[in-house]
Write an enzyme that holds these catalytic residues in place. Structure first.
Site, PDB file in Angstrom:
ATOM      1  CE  LYS A  25      -9.940  -3.937  13.547  1.00 33.28           C
ATOM      2  NZ  LYS A  25      -9.024  -3.963  12.405  1.00 33.28           N
ATOM      3  CG  ASN A  84      -0.200  -0.161   2.514  1.00 36.30           C
ATOM      4  OD1 ASN A  84       0.532   0.729   2.930  1.00 36.30           O
ATOM      5  ND2 ASN A  84      -0.364  -1.320   3.170  1.00 36.30           N
TER       6      ASN A  84
END
Length: 406
Positions: A345, A214
């Protein structure tokens, strides 16, 4: 708060120059020693005598008007200052600063100083959003120049919008915060703490010469590692696919894949106090990795991907006393996705940004972020250098770790 601080106040030729008198007075009232440089245009709007009376010091306007033959004034002032504050900062002086132009007393001193620089922009709304001004402000932010963002409202030109210089009281508060931050760095609030930072974009191999990755450069993570080190922490920087030089005083673990990053974090986890997961980790990896370069054949190629372990979510479940900071790079609905990610998370803080915003994308030296906790927005940071963003994130972490929820 400002007792003994030496502030060099630069005043330029915007109509907001009249506010500089109040600003100078308030800085002096707080104990600062203030010296003033005015541009020629500024003297058309407010007199030198006014600033001399308020600062109790001579006012400088001309590079060649040397008041003391034993010194060169612009060098002496540049060396003297603890902070250089330009208020108002017109589009003109911003352009000069961004491009290294030194053609008067103020711009020459700004080029010579090693002190921190803070600017309070002030101009017409259309000037403020002009691409050239936006570019110049981003360039200055990337160099660490501090910004006091202009306010919105009725401008002297009759327009309504953003471009009005902040009020002197607000600027003084920002100056106080700056010196307070310097004091906090000196106190080393993270001394004795272990901070693990992940940075960069992971690499998932397809074959020996191709991979999935990325756009992450690692700059934000490196800035956070640098800030944690400055605040006294023992720092481990786990870095993937970046060409950046690591900050001094930081232990660096270089790797490629998400699996390698997970293993590296796991090895450091038990005695970690703060984990900052700023790396851009690939969600998927190729199911099969060829040991040889895959040769071209046919018009299409199918690549089967399998899911990587979610490092942030995994350690969010495992944490006991560890403080966990996650990142979210979004393009829409930033707050919604940030809060969802924070809760899913089990993060203590979530740093989110809209990567489509100017100055907030990958591979550049600036960022624009919002920081969230379980109750919602904690703080929004305007365009500034990633070093400044990293320092603020670690300041918040140090406060939360000590039990102070500010």
């Amino acid at each position: 708060m400002l007792t003994g601080k030496k502030i060099l106040l630069g005043i330029t030729g915007g109509i907001a120059a009249f506010k500089a008198a109040s600003l100078c007075s308030k800085l002096v009232q707080q104990g600062a020693e203030v010296r003033v440089i005015m541009t020629k245009s500024a003297t058309k709007l407010i007199t030198e005598l006014t600033l001399q009376a308020l600062s109790k010091n001579p006012v400088y306007t001309d590079t060649f008007d040397e008041k003391n033959p034993a010194t060169i004034a612009h060098i002496s002032l540049a060396d003297w200052a603890d902070l250089v504050l330009v208020a108002p900062a017109t589009a003109n002086i911003i352009g000069k600063m961004a491009n290294g132009i030194a053609d008067d007393m103020l711009s020459t001193t700004l080029l010579a100083t090693q002190a921190p620089i803070m600017i309070a922009p002030a101009m017409n709304v259309h000037m403020y959003v002009h691409p050239a001004v936006s570019r110049n402000l981003a360039e200055l932010a990337s160099r660490g120049v501090l910004m006091v963002e202009p306010g919105e409202g009725l401008l002297a030109c009759g327009y309504i919008g953003k471009g009005r210089m902040e009020e002197p009281e607000t600027i003084v508060a920002v100056v106080n915060s700056f010196f307070d931050r310097q004091n906090k760095i000196a106190l080393r609030p993270l001394a004795g703490k272990k901070v693990v930072v992940t940075a960069g974009g992971t690499v998932e191999r397809i074959d020996p010469v191709r991979y999935i990755s990325n756009d992450s450069s690692g700059k934000m993570g490196f800035a956070i590692a640098k800030a944690a080190c400055e605040l006294g922490a023992d720092v481990v920087l786990i870095a993937a696919n970046t060409k950046l030089a690591p900050p001094s005083g930081v232990k660096v673990i270089s790797l490629e894949s998400a699996k390698e990053m997970y293993d590296a974090v796991a090895a450091e986890w038990n005695d970690t106090d703060i984990l900052v997961k700023s790396a851009a980790v690939a969600d998927y990896r190729p199911k099969e990795v060829s040991e040889q370069k895959i040769k071209k054949s046919g018009d299409t190629m199918t690549l089967e991907l399998v899911k990587n372990i979610d490092i942030l979510e995994t350690f969010g479940r495992l944490k006991t006393s560890q403080f966990l900071i996650g990142f979210a790079a979004e393009t829409t609905n930033v707050e919604h996705y940030a809060m969802d990610k924070l809760h899913r998370k089990n993060c203590d803080l979530l740093v989110a940004n809209d990567v489509t915003k100017a100055g907030a994308g990958f591979g550049i030296d600036t960022n624009v972020v919002s920081i969230y906790d379980g109750d919602g927005l904690v703080e929004s940071l305007p365009l500034q250098s990633k070093d400044e963003v990293g320092l603020r994130i670690m300041e918040l972490a140090a406060q939360r770790l000590s039990g102070a929820k500010l």
